[in-house]
Design an enzyme around this catalytic site. Structure first.
Site, mmCIF file in Angstrom:
data_model
loop_
_atom_site.group_PDB
_atom_site.id
_atom_site.type_symbol
_atom_site.label_atom_id
_atom_site.label_comp_id
_atom_site.label_asym_id
_atom_site.label_seq_id
_atom_site.Cartn_x
_atom_site.Cartn_y
_atom_site.Cartn_z
ATOM 1 N N HIS A 145 -8.624 0.067 9.842
ATOM 2 C CA HIS A 145 -7.287 0.184 10.420
ATOM 3 C C HIS A 145 -7.384 -0.202 11.894
ATOM 4 O O HIS A 145 -8.206 0.345 12.630
ATOM 5 C CB HIS A 145 -6.764 1.607 10.265
ATOM 6 C CG HIS A 145 -6.565 2.003 8.833
ATOM 7 N ND1 HIS A 145 -6.149 3.266 8.456
ATOM 8 C CD2 HIS A 145 -6.720 1.294 7.675
ATOM 9 C CE1 HIS A 145 -6.052 3.316 7.135
ATOM 10 N NE2 HIS A 145 -6.403 2.128 6.634
ATOM 11 N N TRP A 150 1.520 -1.579 9.000
ATOM 12 C CA TRP A 150 2.108 -0.232 8.993
ATOM 13 C C TRP A 150 3.387 -0.258 9.811
ATOM 14 O O TRP A 150 3.342 -0.656 10.974
ATOM 15 C CB TRP A 150 1.143 0.795 9.575
ATOM 16 C CG TRP A 150 1.695 2.179 9.418
ATOM 17 C CD1 TRP A 150 2.574 2.796 10.254
ATOM 18 C CD2 TRP A 150 1.457 3.078 8.341
ATOM 19 N NE1 TRP A 150 2.905 4.039 9.772
ATOM 20 C CE2 TRP A 150 2.227 4.243 8.585
ATOM 21 C CE3 TRP A 150 0.684 3.038 7.180
ATOM 22 C CZ2 TRP A 150 2.221 5.330 7.732
ATOM 23 C CZ3 TRP A 150 0.679 4.116 6.335
ATOM 24 C CH2 TRP A 150 1.451 5.260 6.614
ATOM 25 N N ARG A 189 0.870 -1.179 0.000
ATOM 26 C CA ARG A 189 0.000 0.000 0.000
ATOM 27 C C ARG A 189 0.906 1.228 0.000
ATOM 28 O O ARG A 189 1.736 1.405 0.897
ATOM 29 C CB ARG A 189 -0.919 -0.019 1.223
ATOM 30 C CG ARG A 189 -1.913 1.140 1.296
ATOM 31 C CD ARG A 189 -2.905 0.876 2.427
ATOM 32 N NE ARG A 189 -3.886 1.944 2.603
ATOM 33 C CZ ARG A 189 -3.823 2.892 3.535
ATOM 34 N NH1 ARG A 189 -2.794 2.912 4.391
ATOM 35 N NH2 ARG A 189 -4.756 3.813 3.633
ATOM 36 N N TYR A 194 -5.831 -0.367 15.422
ATOM 37 C CA TYR A 194 -4.863 0.076 16.417
ATOM 38 C C TYR A 194 -5.475 -0.101 17.806
ATOM 39 O O TYR A 194 -5.996 -1.173 18.108
ATOM 40 C CB TYR A 194 -4.405 1.505 16.113
ATOM 41 C CG TYR A 194 -3.618 1.597 14.823
ATOM 42 C CD1 TYR A 194 -2.312 1.146 14.759
ATOM 43 C CD2 TYR A 194 -4.193 2.118 13.659
ATOM 44 C CE1 TYR A 194 -1.577 1.200 13.579
ATOM 45 C CE2 TYR A 194 -3.466 2.176 12.471
ATOM 46 C CZ TYR A 194 -2.163 1.715 12.439
ATOM 47 O OH TYR A 194 -1.441 1.763 11.277
ATOM 48 N N ASN A 239 -7.066 8.012 2.501
ATOM 49 C CA ASN A 239 -6.682 7.450 3.786
ATOM 50 C C ASN A 239 -7.502 8.059 4.916
ATOM 51 O O ASN A 239 -7.613 9.280 5.024
ATOM 52 C CB ASN A 239 -5.197 7.715 4.047
ATOM 53 C CG ASN A 239 -4.733 7.075 5.341
ATOM 54 O OD1 ASN A 239 -4.725 5.863 5.462
ATOM 55 N ND2 ASN A 239 -4.374 7.892 6.320
ATOM 56 N N GLU A 240 -8.098 7.208 5.744
ATOM 57 C CA GLU A 240 -8.819 7.628 6.958
ATOM 58 C C GLU A 240 -9.593 8.922 6.715
ATOM 59 O O GLU A 240 -9.295 9.966 7.307
ATOM 60 C CB GLU A 240 -7.828 7.761 8.117
ATOM 61 C CG GLU A 240 -7.157 6.446 8.432
ATOM 62 C CD GLU A 240 -6.057 6.543 9.482
ATOM 63 O OE1 GLU A 240 -5.847 7.642 10.030
ATOM 64 O OE2 GLU A 240 -5.393 5.517 9.753
ATOM 65 N N GLU A 298 -4.358 -1.243 7.652
ATOM 66 C CA GLU A 298 -3.234 -0.849 8.498
ATOM 67 C C GLU A 298 -3.409 -1.513 9.860
ATOM 68 O O GLU A 298 -4.532 -1.678 10.339
ATOM 69 C CB GLU A 298 -3.185 0.666 8.728
ATOM 70 C CG GLU A 298 -2.809 1.515 7.552
ATOM 71 C CD GLU A 298 -2.682 2.980 7.959
ATOM 72 O OE1 GLU A 298 -2.514 3.255 9.177
ATOM 73 O OE2 GLU A 298 -2.754 3.844 7.071
#
Length: 541
Positions: free
Chosen positions: A226, A284, A82, A228, A159-160, A255
């Site tokens: 993503h 990531w 990516r 996290y 992105n986001e 990610e």
């Protein structure tokens, strides 16, 4: 990435998602012979399953490092990358010539290229972030570099694209971006990042993904979450990804990391669950992080011989890239030029049926290059849910609900990733479960104006495991269930019934299972007066 920073020449690295408006006067093109989605799976141009196993690379800040970074990650087993691009709104623009160079470098290294517009990161909350509509303008501007690359390139809209503010606009903004790109003639597979800094803790993407997918005239959209700090437990990872799989919607973890400033993600659960569900992931990030999150580098100072702890985990650990990655068949990898699918396995037969398990066996499928894996799925009407993968022609299933008809089927896969037709199905009716013995329940409220969360603990006070449980209780009145986790909860009037997810299906003797729910209320909340587990009244904790 969620609120994470990376630097180039000391600059703050923030991730952005872009939005596009008003399509130009162009007719939507027919889908090209490239990547496409079918029955919730991402297929390559040969019609073979493609499961991403790759990393993110911050090309926009490290353009001179890209060729070597792609070569190094490929040598470590990656099948995709990516690539961070800038629209020119926040960082130096990656123009059409540069985009074409990146695509060429991906192809030279036999990697599938996921291109993302980064300037949209945290739109509505991050200063300077641009909309998805602006990102569409960028993709149209560089379209000449992307035409004819549908076999090798996936376009990540932005992105986001929203932070924790304004995330409710995600559905309309993403739909409009997809519509504009199709009208402009793009036939690529499109990837849509989740809002709320990519982590979708608001469940905006999760709950609205079916409508967004249906709005694409080509039905060629993959969703990306993503993971996290929001995803710090295995239950949260499995619940989120499992909901997409159950609805036959394509999902990848675009990610994730092993640690983060907003919490400690469960990277082992992310890797294990994506392997079990056969879903893609992109870690990531290769190198160059800064601003306090240098620990997210997979390689120290872009040196492949100096993998960090996180790098060794992702590339070399269980369920990691080396263990699970397969090259896209469009590159003609070993077995990859084989586009013939295996034959269907024989109809499974069932034996050793108990209240919570059964053994399935089936006749082997045949294939020119040999079958490498069999995927067992649970069939519910037209919906399939992955259960397990095995290299053998028999498997023992556990954790089934007692006194229930379960329907299973099997697929075969070969080394090139070709998937066979589905086998005939077999119905397995489990026997009655054991008596529950004793039970005790605690119910803890966390309230605010107009809403609440509740945490429910079920303790097995008996001497035998409880499998396939069902908990019945009632709201005191005026409450409405919105969502649940670690259990399936349905509401009828004030009555609620909770049944387990696969990972909460057994309450060990003396042990506890927990689940949660979110609701809204027009007045005060209260604790349910009583709880019944499998027909037996429980005491209160």
């Amino acid at each position: 990435m969620s609120r994470k920073l990376a630097t180039a020449a000391g600059a703050l690295l923030a991730v952005v998602a872009t939005m596009f408006t008003g399509p130009p006067a162009a007719q939507a093109a027919e889908p090209a012979a490239g990547f496409h989605v079918r029955d919730g799976r991402l297929l390559d141009a040969n019609g073979n399953d493609f499961v991403m196993r790759g990393v993110n690379h911050a090309h926009a800040w490290y353009t001179a490092r890209t060729g070597q970074a792609l070569s190094d990650t490929k040598a470590l087993g990656a099948n995709s990358a990516r690539i961070v691009l800038s629209t020119g709104d926040r960082w130096t623009k990656n123009d059409s010539a540069d985009v074409a160079k990146v695509v060429s470098q991906c192809k030279a290294n036999r990697l599938v290229c996921v291109l993302e517009a980064h300037d949209t990161t945290g739109y509505g909350e991050q200063a300077g972030a641009i909309s998805l509509s602006d990102a569409v303008d960028y993709w149209i501007e560089v379209q000449d570099a992307l035409k004819g690359q549908e076999k090798y390139v996936i376009l990540n809209l932005g992105n986001e694209p929203h932070g924790n503010v304004g995330y409710t606009a995600w559905t309309a903004d993403t739909t409009n971006a997809i519509t504009r790109l199709r009208a402009a003639g793009f036939t690529h597979t499109l990837m849509a990042d989740a809002p709320a800094w990519g982590q979708d803790w608001t469940f905006t993407m999760r709950d609205n993904a079916p409508g967004v997918f249906a709005a694409d005239p080509q039905r060629n959209v993959v969703f990306s979450v993503h993971m996290y700090g929001v995803f710090d437990t295995a239950a949260e990872v499995r619940d989120y990804l499992g909901r997409f799989v159950a609805r036959r919607l394509p999902i990848v973890v675009g990610e994730f990391g092993h640690d983060h400033s907003d919490g400690n993600p469960d990277e082992d659960a992310i890797l294990a669950t994506t392997r079990e569900l056969d879903l893609g992931y992109l870690g990531w990030s290769w190198s160059g992080n800064g601003g306090g999150v240098e620990y997210l580098d997979l390689a120290a100072d872009f040196d492949a011989s100096r993998l960090t702890t996180w790098g060794r985990r992702l590339f070399e650990g269980p369920d990691g890239i080396k263990q699970t990655s397969r090259e896209a068949s469009v590159y003609g990898s070993p077995g990859g030029d084989d586009t013939r699918a295996p034959t269907a396995p024989g109809r499974p037969t069932a034996s050793d049926v108990t209240s919570t398990g059964a053994r399935l066996a089936w006749a082997a499928a045949t294939d020119d290059t040999g079958v490498t894996a069999y995927d067992v799925v649970r069939v519910d009407g037209t919906r399939e849910t992955p259960v397990t993968t095995t290299a053998a022609t028999a498997v023992t299933l556990t954790g089934l609900a007692p006194a229930t008809a379960h329907i299973f089927a099997v697929y075969a896969r070969d080394a090139a990733g070709n998937r066979s037709p589905r086998s005939a199905t077999v119905s397995v009716t489990t026997t009655d479960g054991p008596a529950t013995g004793g039970c005790a329940v605690s119910y803890h409220l966390d309230e605010w104006s107009g809403g609440f969360n509740a945490s429910v603990d079920i303790r097995n006070t008996g001497t035998r495991d409880i499998t396939g449980w069902q908990l019945d209780f009632a709201f005191p009145g005026g409450q409405t269930l919105n969502s649940s986790w670690n259990a399936k909860v349905v509401q009828q009037g004030n009555q609620l019934r909770a049944t387990p997810e696969p990972w909460t299906g057994t309450i060990p003797a003396g042990g506890t299972v927990s689940f949660g729910l979110n609701g809204s209320s027009t007045g005060g909340n209260g604790v349910p007066a009583s709880f019944t587990l499998n027909g037996t009244a429980c005491s209160r904790i």
